[in-house]
Design a protein around this motif. Structure first.
Motif, PDB file in Angstrom:
ATOM      1  N   GLY A 101      30.783  33.531  33.046  1.00 14.98           N
ATOM      2  CA  GLY A 101      30.619  32.908  31.741  1.00 14.98           C
ATOM      3  C   GLY A 101      31.018  31.445  31.736  1.00 14.98           C
ATOM      4  O   GLY A 101      30.534  30.656  30.923  1.00 14.98           O
ATOM      5  N   ALA A 102      31.898  31.069  32.649  1.00 20.61           N
ATOM      6  CA  ALA A 102      32.356  29.682  32.744  1.00 20.61           C
ATOM      7  C   ALA A 102      31.502  28.862  33.718  1.00 20.61           C
ATOM      8  O   ALA A 102      31.793  27.689  33.960  1.00 20.61           O
ATOM      9  CB  ALA A 102      33.823  29.647  33.183  1.00 20.61           C
ATOM     10  N   GLY A 103      30.467  29.502  34.288  1.00 21.03           N
ATOM     11  CA  GLY A 103      29.584  28.773  35.197  1.00 21.03           C
ATOM     12  C   GLY A 103      29.918  28.920  36.667  1.00 21.03           C
ATOM     13  O   GLY A 103      29.372  28.208  37.507  1.00 21.03           O
ATOM     14  N   PHE A 104      30.819  29.835  36.991  1.00 22.83           N
ATOM     15  CA  PHE A 104      31.184  30.097  38.383  1.00 22.83           C
ATOM     16  C   PHE A 104      30.608  31.451  38.777  1.00 22.83           C
ATOM     17  O   PHE A 104      31.248  32.483  38.582  1.00 22.83           O
ATOM     18  CB  PHE A 104      32.706  30.133  38.568  1.00 22.83           C
ATOM     19  N   SER A 105      29.404  31.451  39.301  1.00 27.78           N
ATOM     20  CA  SER A 105      28.784  32.690  39.720  1.00 27.78           C
ATOM     21  C   SER A 105      29.370  33.094  41.071  1.00 27.78           C
ATOM     22  O   SER A 105      29.117  32.451  42.082  1.00 27.78           O
ATOM     23  CB  SER A 105      27.270  32.513  39.821  1.00 27.78           C
ATOM     24  N   VAL A 106      30.181  34.139  41.065  1.00 22.26           N
ATOM     25  CA  VAL A 106      30.873  34.593  42.269  1.00 22.26           C
ATOM     26  C   VAL A 106      30.528  36.057  42.490  1.00 22.26           C
ATOM     27  O   VAL A 106      30.558  36.859  41.560  1.00 22.26           O
ATOM     28  CB  VAL A 106      32.408  34.433  42.122  1.00 22.26           C
ATOM     29  N   ASP A 107      30.227  36.399  43.702  1.00 24.59           N
ATOM     30  CA  ASP A 107      29.927  37.769  44.080  1.00 24.59           C
ATOM     31  C   ASP A 107      31.233  38.539  44.275  1.00 24.59           C
ATOM     32  O   ASP A 107      32.231  37.978  44.725  1.00 24.59           O
ATOM     33  CB  ASP A 107      29.118  37.740  45.387  1.00 24.59           C
ATOM     34  N   GLY A 108      31.213  39.817  43.940  1.00 23.09           N
ATOM     35  CA  GLY A 108      32.394  40.657  44.138  1.00 23.09           C
ATOM     36  C   GLY A 108      32.856  40.693  45.580  1.00 23.09           C
ATOM     37  O   GLY A 108      34.058  40.766  45.852  1.00 23.09           O
ATOM     38  N   ASN A 109      31.919  40.616  46.511  1.00 20.68           N
ATOM     39  CA  ASN A 109      32.271  40.615  47.932  1.00 20.68           C
ATOM     40  C   ASN A 109      32.984  39.332  48.345  1.00 20.68           C
ATOM     41  O   ASN A 109      33.556  39.262  49.426  1.00 20.68           O
ATOM     42  CB  ASN A 109      31.024  40.803  48.796  1.00 20.68           C
ATOM     43  N   THR A 110      32.921  38.332  47.507  1.00 21.24           N
ATOM     44  CA  THR A 110      33.657  37.087  47.732  1.00 21.24           C
ATOM     45  C   THR A 110      34.973  37.117  46.967  1.00 21.24           C
ATOM     46  O   THR A 110      36.014  36.709  47.483  1.00 21.24           O
ATOM     47  CB  THR A 110      32.824  35.872  47.264  1.00 21.24           C
ATOM     48  N   LEU A 111      34.925  37.594  45.731  1.00 22.54           N
ATOM     49  CA  LEU A 111      36.104  37.537  44.868  1.00 22.54           C
ATOM     50  C   LEU A 111      37.235  38.445  45.327  1.00 22.54           C
ATOM     51  O   LEU A 111      38.384  38.005  45.394  1.00 22.54           O
ATOM     52  CB  LEU A 111      35.726  37.896  43.423  1.00 22.54           C
ATOM     53  N   TYR A 112      36.937  39.699  45.634  1.00 23.52           N
ATOM     54  CA  TYR A 112      38.022  40.632  45.945  1.00 23.52           C
ATOM     55  C   TYR A 112      38.808  40.242  47.194  1.00 23.52           C
ATOM     56  O   TYR A 112      40.046  40.299  47.173  1.00 23.52           O
ATOM     57  CB  TYR A 112      37.500  42.071  45.997  1.00 23.52           C
TER      58      TYR A 112
END
Length: 114
Positions: A42-53
């Motif tokens: 929502g803030a413009g940071f499209s991050v994949d779960g495989n990157t975030l976790y």
């Protein structure tokens, strides 16, 4: 300029460095992983779960985040929150981000001597 391969590669590099800053800022209040993904998006940071976790695990291992499980609901959720060390890093990174932003603005607006 359209987002071709060259631009896309550089944008990915630029965004990668800002995700830590964004996560630390958001996690001043507790979030679980999926809610964090949504807030980032929502803030413009499209991050994949495989990157975030993996990033969350790394930040926790570095002592920048704390976590605890909420088992009161049907599905347990792990909530993350920035630690005191994470807050200190957030403050430092935010100051540096603002300085870099000012420098880039000066360069792109022709105010800097070259």
């Amino acid at each position: 300029m359209k987002e071709d391969g060259l631009l896309a590669g550089h944008l990915q590099e630029l965004r990668r460095g800002t995700v830590v800053l964004a996560c630390l800022a958001i996690l001043r209040r507790p979030h679980y992983g999926y809610a964090l993904l949504q807030t980032l998006d929502g803030a413009g940071f499209s991050v994949d779960g495989n990157t975030l976790y993996p990033l969350l695990r790394r930040l926790e291992k570095q002592g920048l985040l704390t976590s605890e499980w909420n088992t009161e609901e049907a599905r347990p959720r792990k909530f993350y929150r920035v630690s005191a060390a994470g807050t200190e890093l957030l403050d430092g990174l935010t100051g540096e981000w603002r300085a870099l932003d000012g420098s880039i603005r000066a360069l792109t607006e022709g105010e800097a001597d070259g």
